[in-house]
Design a protein around this motif. Structure first.
Motif, mmCIF file in Angstrom:
data_model
loop_
_atom_site.group_PDB
_atom_site.id
_atom_site.type_symbol
_atom_site.label_atom_id
_atom_site.label_comp_id
_atom_site.label_asym_id
_atom_site.label_seq_id
_atom_site.Cartn_x
_atom_site.Cartn_y
_atom_site.Cartn_z
ATOM 1 N N VAL A 2 0.852 -1.192 0.000
ATOM 2 C CA VAL A 2 0.000 0.000 0.000
ATOM 3 C C VAL A 2 0.886 1.239 0.000
ATOM 4 N N GLU A 3 0.711 2.051 -1.014
ATOM 5 C CA GLU A 3 1.442 3.314 -1.073
ATOM 6 C C GLU A 3 0.823 4.281 -0.070
ATOM 7 N N ARG A 4 -0.482 4.464 -0.195
ATOM 8 C CA ARG A 4 -1.193 5.340 0.726
ATOM 9 C C ARG A 4 -2.709 5.121 0.593
ATOM 10 N N ALA A 5 -3.380 5.212 1.715
ATOM 11 C CA ALA A 5 -4.839 5.172 1.712
ATOM 12 C C ALA A 5 -5.347 6.508 2.231
ATOM 13 N N THR A 6 -6.265 7.109 1.504
ATOM 14 C CA THR A 6 -6.797 8.401 1.957
ATOM 15 C C THR A 6 -8.315 8.395 1.950
ATOM 16 N N PRO A 7 -8.909 9.139 2.897
ATOM 17 C CA PRO A 7 -10.376 9.188 2.969
ATOM 18 C C PRO A 7 -10.939 10.309 2.103
ATOM 19 N N HIS A 8 -12.154 10.114 1.687
ATOM 20 C CA HIS A 8 -12.876 11.163 0.970
ATOM 21 C C HIS A 8 -14.225 11.331 1.623
ATOM 22 N N TYR A 9 -14.649 12.586 1.652
ATOM 23 C CA TYR A 9 -15.995 12.848 2.166
ATOM 24 C C TYR A 9 -16.684 13.709 1.124
ATOM 25 N N GLN A 10 -17.956 13.487 0.916
ATOM 26 C CA GLN A 10 -18.591 14.326 -0.082
ATOM 27 C C GLN A 10 -19.987 14.732 0.380
ATOM 28 N N MET A 11 -20.402 15.881 -0.091
ATOM 29 C CA MET A 11 -21.740 16.351 0.268
ATOM 30 C C MET A 11 -22.276 17.223 -0.869
ATOM 31 N N GLY A 12 -23.540 17.037 -1.173
ATOM 32 C CA GLY A 12 -24.165 17.831 -2.220
ATOM 33 C C GLY A 12 -24.277 19.282 -1.788
ATOM 34 N N ALA A 13 -24.179 20.197 -2.744
ATOM 35 C CA ALA A 13 -24.242 21.609 -2.379
ATOM 36 C C ALA A 13 -24.666 22.447 -3.577
ATOM 37 N N THR A 14 -25.114 23.650 -3.280
ATOM 38 C CA THR A 14 -25.411 24.589 -4.342
ATOM 39 C C THR A 14 -24.410 25.735 -4.263
ATOM 40 N N LEU A 15 -23.835 26.087 -5.410
ATOM 41 C CA LEU A 15 -22.868 27.178 -5.447
ATOM 42 C C LEU A 15 -23.549 28.427 -5.963
ATOM 43 N N LYS A 16 -23.176 29.547 -5.382
ATOM 44 C CA LYS A 16 -23.712 30.817 -5.858
ATOM 45 C C LYS A 16 -22.557 31.742 -6.178
ATOM 46 N N THR A 55 -21.140 18.615 -6.179
ATOM 47 C CA THR A 55 -20.755 17.884 -4.987
ATOM 48 C C THR A 55 -19.466 18.488 -4.459
ATOM 49 N N ILE A 56 -19.416 18.732 -3.164
ATOM 50 C CA ILE A 56 -18.193 19.236 -2.557
ATOM 51 C C ILE A 56 -17.459 18.041 -1.966
ATOM 52 N N HIS A 57 -16.197 17.918 -2.350
ATOM 53 C CA HIS A 57 -15.391 16.813 -1.825
ATOM 54 C C HIS A 57 -14.426 17.346 -0.805
ATOM 55 N N ALA A 58 -14.232 16.553 0.243
ATOM 56 C CA ALA A 58 -13.227 16.929 1.230
ATOM 57 C C ALA A 58 -12.077 15.936 1.155
ATOM 58 N N ALA A 70 -11.059 26.843 -1.266
ATOM 59 C CA ALA A 70 -11.477 25.699 -2.088
ATOM 60 C C ALA A 70 -10.703 25.720 -3.398
ATOM 61 N N ILE A 71 -10.500 24.528 -3.955
ATOM 62 C CA ILE A 71 -10.029 24.486 -5.342
ATOM 63 C C ILE A 71 -11.164 23.929 -6.186
ATOM 64 N N ILE A 72 -11.299 24.442 -7.385
ATOM 65 C CA ILE A 72 -12.453 24.045 -8.194
ATOM 66 C C ILE A 72 -11.988 23.581 -9.571
ATOM 67 N N GLY A 73 -12.815 22.712 -10.142
ATOM 68 C CA GLY A 73 -12.516 22.197 -11.477
ATOM 69 C C GLY A 73 -12.745 23.257 -12.537
ATOM 70 N N ARG A 98 -15.846 19.111 -10.004
ATOM 71 C CA ARG A 98 -15.867 19.060 -8.544
ATOM 72 C C ARG A 98 -15.332 20.331 -7.907
ATOM 73 N N VAL A 99 -15.767 20.493 -6.655
ATOM 74 C CA VAL A 99 -15.187 21.538 -5.807
ATOM 75 C C VAL A 99 -14.577 20.804 -4.620
ATOM 76 N N ILE A 100 -13.355 21.179 -4.251
ATOM 77 C CA ILE A 100 -12.657 20.426 -3.214
ATOM 78 C C ILE A 100 -12.231 21.347 -2.073
ATOM 79 N N VAL A 101 -12.519 20.874 -0.876
ATOM 80 C CA VAL A 101 -12.110 21.639 0.308
ATOM 81 C C VAL A 101 -11.306 20.722 1.224
ATOM 82 N N THR A 102 -10.767 21.283 2.289
ATOM 83 C CA THR A 102 -9.978 20.442 3.202
ATOM 84 C C THR A 102 -10.897 19.690 4.151
#
Ligand SMILES: Nc1ncnc2c1ncn2[C@@H]1O[C@H](COP(=O)(O)OP(=O)(O)OP(=O)(O)O)[C@@H](O)[C@H]1O
Ligand SMILES: [Mg+2]
Lengths: 404, 232
Positions: free
Chosen positions: A92-106, A115-118, A148-151, A207-211
């Motif tokens: 295993v090189e590395r295992a990382t978790p992801h969390y995601q939640m639906g959201a509306t951007l304005k 979807t916002i990914h953490a 945030a970083i965004i696509g 996607r939009v990604i946050v910490t």
């Protein structure tokens, strides 16, 4: 057949090719090379798409192995223990978790559902090349808050009016702009855009990604659980090996390799691609067979009397048959060789100018095995279709053809 | 069988009958004939009299309906297909009315083609033989030309060269001068005569030109598939 006879057959074949009709010979070679290219191209493009899709999925979505909650659970609990356990396994090189939640951007009057990914930015670097794909600004750092970083597709372009957009976007977000995010759980927050990335993967670039820390703020509690974990496997290890290892450690979660996932989803699409590829190959083959059959048929029919004369002066019928058969062998070898060249040129060209769609960017994927396999099939088909008329005419009674 | 075999060819009561629906065409109707080594035989007769048929039977290019053919004491009807091919390659030579050269081969290549197939010939042997023959037929300068670059008479001389490169026991020719003018015909016939005399070459030639008679040692005259004179 003895060496001497084979030599004479080759001699006759070669002379007939080089002193016969040049342009028709070149045309034959061209046709065979086109058939070969056609046999190669479509399946190669299909497997190129397959390879590209798989690479993208591995790079940006699931990595090599995807760990999901066991049946009935919504999340993988005891996240840090689980991660530590998996990270400790060989291969295993590395295992990382992801969390995601639906959201509306304005943003400036525009609304966009996404979807916002953490992620845990530093860990994520070992799993995904996302950090290398920033086209503006920079990648997230651990502990970044309110950023945030965004696509690229989310960011959009200010030059395209909303109604003309193929893919809905925020219409031209730039680094430093603020986006208001309304999460599915009602939480609202403004995020500053720290960077914009372009991966070429449709889903990822939307996607939009946050910490992880920001997401903990959103859910309102420390996140010791996650909907999925992605695992990068060390280069020398196979996905299956690591998957079995994880399963053996008694993890009760659902563990799948990318291969498993592909076989379920796009595997089926790729299978139907390969059927289309097979059909296109068969059609090409039939064309090659018919063309060569007709070419040799006409040649032998035109030369019926000459063939009779050769037999009369003591040339064995096998020599005559091979003299035509060898012509086909030479033609098809030359054609296949030129076909190799064409295929190579197309591959090189498409490496620089790939076929790009929102879902994939495809370059034909050609392996030496494919080249050899198609070459041998085409060669075998050519030989059969050339020898058949040659054999027929070589057997003909001398009397029938010798009388003027 | 080989009873002091001085006969090159011995045929007995040879018949060739074509069945055309209800009608029987007797192309050859009981011909008996012997030909000795070194003879220059002319087969003559009106059109349709069976000249080509006889020549083809003698040359193992066709099978008789009945009768026997012995060449050098060998009953050729007993030969297998492959043996007949080898018999033609090693013992017989042919010249056809339309030359029948291979158009993609040069003069030189056309001549040595039959020799290339023989297991008892090395490359240097047939190259030397080809060179000698080219000089004999006066086409050494044209050795690298294609058929399309030669006159009819030259083509026929090449065809003769090809027929004799393997030093056959019998040389067959079916109207070799039919497509040539008198001058070229004479040149070709002189070549045949020269080969016949210098090498004691047995030659069987079909012709219907009366003036060719002077070249032949003996004339076999056919009419309606029957021999009217010249038999022995
Ligand atoms: N394949 C065949 N089927 C039927 N009849 C044939 C066939 N070949 C030859 N014949 C007939 O046999 C007879 C003898 O033919 P052949 O060709 O031997 O004559 P020929 O003496 O060589 O004539 P020519 O001087 O015109 O060449 C002719 O009546 C011819 O029509
Ligand atoms: Mg005739």
């Amino acid at each position: 057949m003895a060496k001497k006879e084979l030599r004479v057959a080759l001699f006759l074949a070669w002379r007939s090719l080089v002193r016969g009709n040049r342009s028709s010979m070149l045309l034959n070679v061209l046709i065979i090379s086109m058939v070969f290219t056609n046999m190669m191209f479509f399946p190669a493009l299909m497997s190129g798409i397959g390879v590209d899709i798989k690479e993208q999925i591995v790079a940006y979505q699931t990595s090599n192995i995807l760990i999901e909650p066991a049946k009935g659970d919504q999340y993988i609990s005891d996240l840090d223990t689980t991660l530590a356990q998996v990270n400790g396994m060989p291969g295993v090189e590395r295992a990382t978790p992801h969390y995601q939640m639906g959201a509306t951007l304005k943003f400036r009057g525009r609304l966009l559902g996404t979807t916002i990914h953490a992620i845990r930015p530093r860990e994520e670097k070992y799993v995904s090349p996302l950090y290398t794909t920033m086209i503006a600004g920079s990648y997230l750092g651990d502990g970044d808050k309110g950023e945030a970083i965004i696509g690229e597709l989310v960011a959009g372009s200010p030059n395209i009016p909303e109604e003309d957009e193929f893919n809905p976007s925020l219409g031209g977000v730039r680094v430093g702009d603020s986006i208001l995010v309304e999460f599915g759980n009602g939480f609202q927050k403004e995020y500053r855009v720290k960077g914009i990335f372009r991966t070429g993967n449709f889903e990822m670039d939307n996607r939009v990604i946050v910490t992880w820390e920001d997401m903990e703020e959103v859910v309102g509690e420390p996140l010791d659980y996650a909907p999925y974990i992605t695992v990068r496997v060390k280069p020398d290890y196979s996905e299956t090996f690591v998957k079995n290892e994880i399963l053996q450690y008694g993890l009760r979660e659902k563990v799948q390799t990318t291969e498993d996932l592909l076989n379920k989803g796009i595997g089926r699409a790729l299978a139907s691609f390969s059927i289309i590829g097979l059909i296109s190959m068969l059609v090409s083959l039939v064309i090659a067979i018919v063309v060569l059959f007709i070419v040799i048929m006409i040649k032998t029919l035109n030369n019926r009397r000459q063939i009779g004369i050769l037999k009369a002066i003591g040339v064995e019928k096998s020599v005559i048959m091979h003299s035509y058969g060898l012509q086909v062998i030479i033609l098809s070898l030359a054609g296949i060789l030129v076909g190799f060249l064409f295929t190579g040129l197309i591959v090189v060209y498409m490496t620089y100018y790939p076929m790009v769609t929102p879902e994939f960017s495809a370059t034909p994927y050609v392996t030496p095995l494919d080249l050899a396999f198609n070459g041998i099939i085409l060669f075998a088909a050519s030989v059969v279709s050339g020898y058949l008329p040659a054999w027929r005419v070589a057997r003909e009674n001398i009397q029938n053809v010798i009388r003027v | 069988m080989s009873s002091g075999c001085e006969h090159m060819i011995e045929i007995q009561d040879l018949r060739k009958i074509y069945q055309m629906g209800q009608v029987e065409v007797k192309a050859l109707d009981g011909v008996s004939l012997t030909i000795d080594k070194g003879e220059f035989i002319g087969i003559m007769g009106p059109s349709g009299s069976g000249k080509s048929t006889l020549l083809h039977l003698l040359g193992l290019l066709d099978d008789p309906t009945s009768g026997s053919i012995q060449i050098e004491g060998i009953d050729v009807s007993r030969l297998t297909d492959w043996e007949r091919t080898m018999f033609r390659l090693y013992k017989l030579g042919y010249v056809f009315q339309d030359y029948a050269l291979v158009p993609e081969l040069t003069v030189k290549e056309n001549i040595c083609l039959p020799a290339m197939l023989r297991t008892d010939r090395e490359e240097k042997d047939y190259i030397a033989a080809t060179r000698d023959i080219l000089h004999k037929i006066g086409l050494w300068d044209r050795r690298d030309h294609l058929q399309s670059e030669l006159s009819g008479g030259q083509q026929q001389r090449v065809a003769i060269a090809r027929a004799i490169v393997n030093t056959p026991d019998i040389l067959f020719a079916d109207e070799p001068c039919a497509n040539l003018d008198t001058e070229n015909s004479r040149m070709v016939l002189d070549l045949f005569k020269q080969i016949n005399q210098e090498m004691q070459q047995t030659i069987v030639m079909v012709s219907h030109e009366d003036w060719h008679k002077e070249y032949f040692d003996r004339i076999v005259r056919l009419k309606d598939g029957k021999m009217v004179n010249g038999g022995r």
